[in-house]
Scaffold this motif. Structure first.
Motif, PDB file in Angstrom:
ATOM      1  N   SER A  33       0.832  -1.216   0.000  1.00 14.81           N
ATOM      2  CA  SER A  33       0.000   0.000   0.000  1.00 14.81           C
ATOM      3  C   SER A  33       0.863   1.262   0.000  1.00 14.81           C
ATOM      4  N   LEU A  34       1.847   1.303   0.897  1.00 10.67           N
ATOM      5  CA  LEU A  34       2.750   2.457   0.969  1.00 10.67           C
ATOM      6  C   LEU A  34       3.497   2.648  -0.353  1.00 10.67           C
ATOM      7  N   SER A  35       4.033   1.551  -0.881  1.00  8.77           N
ATOM      8  CA  SER A  35       4.808   1.618  -2.127  1.00  8.77           C
ATOM      9  C   SER A  35       3.977   2.149  -3.283  1.00  8.77           C
ATOM     10  N   ILE A  36       2.769   1.599  -3.464  1.00  8.53           N
ATOM     11  CA  ILE A  36       1.953   1.951  -4.629  1.00  8.53           C
ATOM     12  C   ILE A  36       1.392   3.368  -4.522  1.00  8.53           C
ATOM     13  N   ILE A  37       0.888   3.748  -3.344  1.00  5.34           N
ATOM     14  CA  ILE A  37       0.295   5.088  -3.173  1.00  5.34           C
ATOM     15  C   ILE A  37       1.356   6.170  -3.388  1.00  5.34           C
ATOM     16  N   LEU A  38       2.512   6.013  -2.740  1.00  3.57           N
ATOM     17  CA  LEU A  38       3.562   7.023  -2.887  1.00  3.57           C
ATOM     18  C   LEU A  38       4.224   6.958  -4.264  1.00  3.57           C
ATOM     19  N   ALA A  39       4.252   5.762  -4.864  1.00  2.00           N
ATOM     20  CA  ALA A  39       4.799   5.624  -6.225  1.00  2.00           C
ATOM     21  C   ALA A  39       3.932   6.369  -7.235  1.00  2.00           C
ATOM     22  N   LEU A  40       2.615   6.334  -7.039  1.00  2.00           N
ATOM     23  CA  LEU A  40       1.689   7.064  -7.918  1.00  2.00           C
ATOM     24  C   LEU A  40       1.947   8.570  -7.862  1.00  2.00           C
ATOM     25  N   ILE A  41       2.131   9.073  -6.641  1.00  2.00           N
ATOM     26  CA  ILE A  41       2.384  10.510  -6.451  1.00  2.00           C
ATOM     27  C   ILE A  41       3.735  10.892  -7.070  1.00  2.00           C
ATOM     28  N   ALA A  42       4.763  10.102  -6.743  1.00  2.81           N
ATOM     29  CA  ALA A  42       6.109  10.405  -7.228  1.00  2.81           C
ATOM     30  C   ALA A  42       6.218  10.252  -8.745  1.00  2.81           C
ATOM     31  N   SER A 107       8.999  -4.093  15.649  1.00  2.00           N
ATOM     32  CA  SER A 107       9.944  -4.793  14.766  1.00  2.00           C
ATOM     33  C   SER A 107       9.369  -5.035  13.365  1.00  2.00           C
ATOM     34  N   ILE A 108       8.103  -5.423  13.271  1.00  2.00           N
ATOM     35  CA  ILE A 108       7.490  -5.683  11.959  1.00  2.00           C
ATOM     36  C   ILE A 108       7.383  -4.387  11.150  1.00  2.00           C
ATOM     37  N   TRP A 109       7.178  -3.263  11.854  1.00  2.00           N
ATOM     38  CA  TRP A 109       7.077  -1.967  11.157  1.00  2.00           C
ATOM     39  C   TRP A 109       8.435  -1.508  10.636  1.00  2.00           C
ATOM     40  N   SER A 110       9.507  -1.918  11.313  1.00  2.00           N
ATOM     41  CA  SER A 110      10.865  -1.655  10.808  1.00  2.00           C
ATOM     42  C   SER A 110      11.072  -2.406   9.497  1.00  2.00           C
ATOM     43  N   CYS A 111      10.562  -3.635   9.447  1.00  2.00           N
ATOM     44  CA  CYS A 111      10.660  -4.455   8.229  1.00  2.00           C
ATOM     45  C   CYS A 111       9.807  -3.861   7.104  1.00  2.00           C
ATOM     46  N   VAL A 112       8.627  -3.338   7.456  1.00  2.00           N
ATOM     47  CA  VAL A 112       7.742  -2.688   6.475  1.00  2.00           C
ATOM     48  C   VAL A 112       8.445  -1.483   5.866  1.00  2.00           C
ATOM     49  N   LEU A 113       9.074  -0.685   6.720  1.00  2.00           N
ATOM     50  CA  LEU A 113       9.797   0.506   6.260  1.00  2.00           C
ATOM     51  C   LEU A 113      10.901   0.122   5.283  1.00  2.00           C
ATOM     52  N   HIS A 114      11.624  -0.938   5.605  1.00  2.00           N
ATOM     53  CA  HIS A 114      12.705  -1.404   4.736  1.00  2.00           C
ATOM     54  C   HIS A 114      12.160  -1.903   3.396  1.00  2.00           C
ATOM     55  N   GLU A 115      11.094  -2.700   3.439  1.00  2.00           N
ATOM     56  CA  GLU A 115      10.518  -3.262   2.208  1.00  2.00           C
ATOM     57  C   GLU A 115       9.933  -2.161   1.323  1.00  2.00           C
ATOM     58  N   PHE A 116       9.304  -1.173   1.964  1.00  2.00           N
ATOM     59  CA  PHE A 116       8.773  -0.037   1.210  1.00  2.00           C
ATOM     60  C   PHE A 116       9.902   0.702   0.500  1.00  2.00           C
ATOM     61  N   PHE A 122      11.049   1.010  -7.816  1.00  2.00           N
ATOM     62  CA  PHE A 122      10.644   0.160  -8.943  1.00  2.00           C
ATOM     63  C   PHE A 122       9.199   0.445  -9.339  1.00  2.00           C
ATOM     64  N   ALA A 123       8.307   0.510  -8.344  1.00  2.00           N
ATOM     65  CA  ALA A 123       6.892   0.781  -8.598  1.00  2.00           C
ATOM     66  C   ALA A 123       6.714   2.154  -9.249  1.00  2.00           C
ATOM     67  N   MET A 124       7.473   3.130  -8.762  1.00  2.00           N
ATOM     68  CA  MET A 124       7.383   4.497  -9.278  1.00  2.00           C
ATOM     69  C   MET A 124       7.775   4.560 -10.759  1.00  2.00           C
ATOM     70  N   LEU A 125       8.892   3.934 -11.112  1.00  2.00           N
ATOM     71  CA  LEU A 125       9.361   3.966 -12.503  1.00  2.00           C
ATOM     72  C   LEU A 125       8.426   3.186 -13.429  1.00  2.00           C
ATOM     73  N   PHE A 126       7.862   2.101 -12.936  1.00  2.00           N
ATOM     74  CA  PHE A 126       6.937   1.294 -13.739  1.00  2.00           C
ATOM     75  C   PHE A 126       5.653   2.082 -14.023  1.00  2.00           C
TER      76      PHE A 126
END
Length: 244
Positions: A33-42, A107-116, A122-126
């Motif tokens: 969700s974070l990746s796609i929403i912010l990728a759309l804006i960027a 801890s899981i949110w740290s992993c989310v931040l890293h994965e985002f 990649f999502a942004m350029l696509f």
């Protein structure tokens, strides 16, 4: 031994597997969700014709290109309790000592931040590639009809980049669901099982504890979830095409 029904029934009956499922859902949904929403804006920003952006564009792929183990190690050093900048920043803001990768809830949110951070470029350029295929005539006609920016986005941009959006969501979801090295490097699935997704549990079972049957059962479950998600995304795309 061989992979049997008992492997699956013992997994489904334990509380640890329920935690694995819960953490996997949080990790995948929030990261994607974070990746796609912010990728759309960027993507809207980087498709503007400026020389600086065209120079910077290749640099955006660096987080995606860096091996997960290397980026996981980098983030672990950033979260380090002694010298890491993130705990120092959190202490300045809150006045308390907060160690995200050592906290059961964070801890899981740290992993989310890293994965985002890894998936977002990649999502942004696509998505940006999809945006560049849309003719400006559509937007000019919409403006003449009095349509605002949001209306233009919903009526023109979103329907026309739908195939690009579908592919990138599917690819990011799939890579996030199977993300193992990064989480294992960052938190090892801990503390306890607080950041242990199904993929990390599978890795630990098969390669760390040599429980090959359990690892194989978790692998089958992960494959099953991936197939279900692919079917759901495909149905959602086809339904929207029928509506249009």
């Amino acid at each position: 031994g061989t992979l049997t029904l008992r492997n699956f029934t013992s997994l489904l009956s334990e509380s640890r597997f329920a935690t694995n499922m819960k953490k996997t859902v949080i990790y995948v949904i929030m990261s994607v969700s974070l990746s796609i929403i912010l990728a759309l804006i960027a993507a809207h920003i980087i498709t503007k014709k400026t020389k600086l952006i065209s120079v910077l564009r290749p640099l955006y792929l660096i987080p995606w290109i860096i091996p997960p183990v290397a980026s996981g190690t980098l983030f672990r050093s950033m979260f380090d309790g002694n010298a890491g900048p993130i705990p120092k920043l959190l202490k300045m803001i809150s006045g308390k000592t907060i160690l995200p990768i050592g906290d059961m809830n964070l801890s899981i949110w740290s992993c989310v931040l890293h994965e985002f951070w890894r998936s977002f470029p990649f999502a942004m350029l696509f998505i940006a590639a999809g945006l560049t295929t849309i003719s400006q005539e559509y937007y000019e006609a919409a403006e003449m009809d009095g349509a605002g920016k949001w209306k233009q986005f919903c009526s023109i941009t979103l329907p026309l980049i739908k195939p690009h959006l579908f592919i990138v969501i599917l690819m990011v979801t799939n890579s996030t669901l199977q993300s193992t090295e990064a989480i294992y490097t960052l938190t090892s699935g801990g503390p306890g099982y607080s950041s242990e997704t199904i993929a990390v549990r599978m890795f630990r079972s098969a390669f760390v504890y040599n429980e090959t049957n359990l690892g194989a059962a978790l692998g089958v479950i992960l494959l099953f979830i991936t197939v279900i998600l692919m079917v759901i995304y495909n149905r959602a795309l086809n339904m929207k095409e029928v509506d249009n």
